[in-house]
Design a protein around this motif. Structure first.
Motif, PDB file in Angstrom:
ATOM      1  N   THR A  67       0.825  -1.206   0.000  1.00 41.40           N
ATOM      2  CA  THR A  67       0.000   0.000   0.000  1.00 41.40           C
ATOM      3  C   THR A  67       0.860   1.257   0.000  1.00 41.40           C
ATOM      4  OG1 THR A  67      -1.898  -1.061   1.073  1.00 41.40           O
ATOM      5  CG2 THR A  67      -1.687   1.326   1.345  1.00 41.40           C
ATOM      6  N   GLN A  71       0.239   4.244  -2.662  1.00 38.22           N
ATOM      7  CA  GLN A  71      -0.779   5.154  -2.125  1.00 38.22           C
ATOM      8  C   GLN A  71      -0.705   6.556  -2.733  1.00 38.22           C
ATOM      9  OE1 GLN A  71      -0.366   5.429   2.112  1.00 38.22           O
ATOM     10  NE2 GLN A  71       1.598   6.514   2.044  1.00 38.22           N
ATOM     11  N   TYR A  75      -3.915   4.164  -4.824  1.00 39.13           N
ATOM     12  CA  TYR A  75      -4.226   2.744  -4.825  1.00 39.13           C
ATOM     13  C   TYR A  75      -3.870   2.162  -3.463  1.00 39.13           C
ATOM     14  CZ  TYR A  75      -5.109   2.441  -9.842  1.00 39.13           C
ATOM     15  OH  TYR A  75      -5.644   2.589 -11.090  1.00 39.13           O
ATOM     16  N   PHE A  76      -4.355   0.959  -3.190  1.00 39.87           N
ATOM     17  CA  PHE A  76      -3.989   0.261  -1.965  1.00 39.87           C
ATOM     18  C   PHE A  76      -4.169  -1.242  -2.144  1.00 39.87           C
ATOM     19  CE2 PHE A  76      -8.500   0.366  -1.669  1.00 39.87           C
ATOM     20  CZ  PHE A  76      -8.936  -0.538  -0.700  1.00 39.87           C
ATOM     21  N   TYR A  77      -3.568  -2.004  -1.217  1.00 37.65           N
ATOM     22  CA  TYR A  77      -3.739  -3.459  -1.189  1.00 37.65           C
ATOM     23  C   TYR A  77      -4.709  -3.755  -0.057  1.00 37.65           C
ATOM     24  CZ  TYR A  77      -2.668  -8.412  -0.623  1.00 37.65           C
ATOM     25  OH  TYR A  77      -2.773  -9.788  -0.508  1.00 37.65           O
ATOM     26  N   ASP A  80      -5.860  -6.641   5.101  1.00 37.55           N
ATOM     27  CA  ASP A  80      -5.141  -5.887   6.139  1.00 37.55           C
ATOM     28  C   ASP A  80      -5.214  -6.596   7.493  1.00 37.55           C
ATOM     29  OD1 ASP A  80      -7.869  -5.494   6.326  1.00 37.55           O
ATOM     30  OD2 ASP A  80      -7.706  -3.441   7.048  1.00 37.55           O
ATOM     31  N   GLN A 163      -8.267   3.681  -4.056  1.00 36.48           N
ATOM     32  CA  GLN A 163      -8.755   4.158  -2.773  1.00 36.48           C
ATOM     33  C   GLN A 163     -10.170   4.694  -2.921  1.00 36.48           C
ATOM     34  OE1 GLN A 163      -6.015   7.104  -1.353  1.00 36.48           O
ATOM     35  NE2 GLN A 163      -4.290   5.687  -1.245  1.00 36.48           N
TER      36      GLN A 163
END
Length: 203
Positions: A67, A71, A75-77, A80, A163
């Motif tokens: 992430t 970021q 964007y992000f993974y 979590d 995101q």
């Protein structure tokens, strides 16, 4: 890696892969003895492909680092786990890790598209790829959550997500746990996914 697997296989010595060792199920503990293979140095993000919303990473990459790498491009993974500042992708794949965003985005298996692995005989095998819904058996899904019993993961193709456009936090205070539970049930029944930054269709 391949040489180690072949040698241990020849002498019938068990192997246990170990990432950060944060898993609560004890998957990284060599209960039967043998050889523990650490992946802490296989910690490179090999490719970031934002056009296709994909990244290719080594198993020792820390979850949160994916992430952090994207970021700035919004964007992000999504997966979590509570230990995401320390846990590694290889361990996440082995345990099919989840986290607070599970309801909205799913667990690790929903975001892993391809896996490179070393099989017990020392051969290298690749499942899946950057594409979704590939024909044939879902061997990537089979490997995800197999706790290292089928092979050692050496490379992972993961899905990146945009995101949310807007995030709002709401605080509610209840007189009882039952009232809180009823609220959660009602929100879910209306297809509103808390923690997902939008409704069920967007999550």
């Amino acid at each position: 890696m391949v040489s180690i697997v072949k040698i241990t296989g020849r002498h019938n010595v068990p192997i246990v892969g170990r990432g950060a060792g944060t898993g609560l199920s004890g998957g990284a503990i060599p209960r039967a003895g043998g050889v523990t293979i650490g992946f802490s140095r296989m910690n490179r993000i090999l490719e970031i492909d934002l056009d296709n919303e994909r990244a290719v990473v080594q198993p020792g990459v820390v979850n949160l680092d994916i992430t952090l790498a994207v970021q700035a491009q919004k964007y992000f993974y999504a997966p979590d786990p509570s230990s995401q500042r320390a846990c590694t992708i290889g361990g996440n794949v082995s345990e099919n890790a989840g986290g607070p965003h599970t309801l909205a985005y799913g667990v690790t298996t929903n975001h892993v598209l391809g896996i490179e692995m070393v099989l017990p005989d020392g051969s290298v095998y690749f499942t899946g790829g950057k594409e979704t819904d590939l024909p044939g058996y879902d061997l990537t899904g089979l490997m995800t959550g197999s706790e290292g019993t089928m092979g050692l993961v050496t490379k992972v193709v993961v899905r990146l997500m945009r995101q949310p456009e807007l995030v709002k936090t709401i605080l509610a205070i209840y007189d009882s746990a039952e009232d809180c539970g009823e609220t959660v049930a009602e929100i879910t029944a209306r297809a509103i996914v808390a923690g997902g930054g939008g409704d069920a269709r967007r999550g």
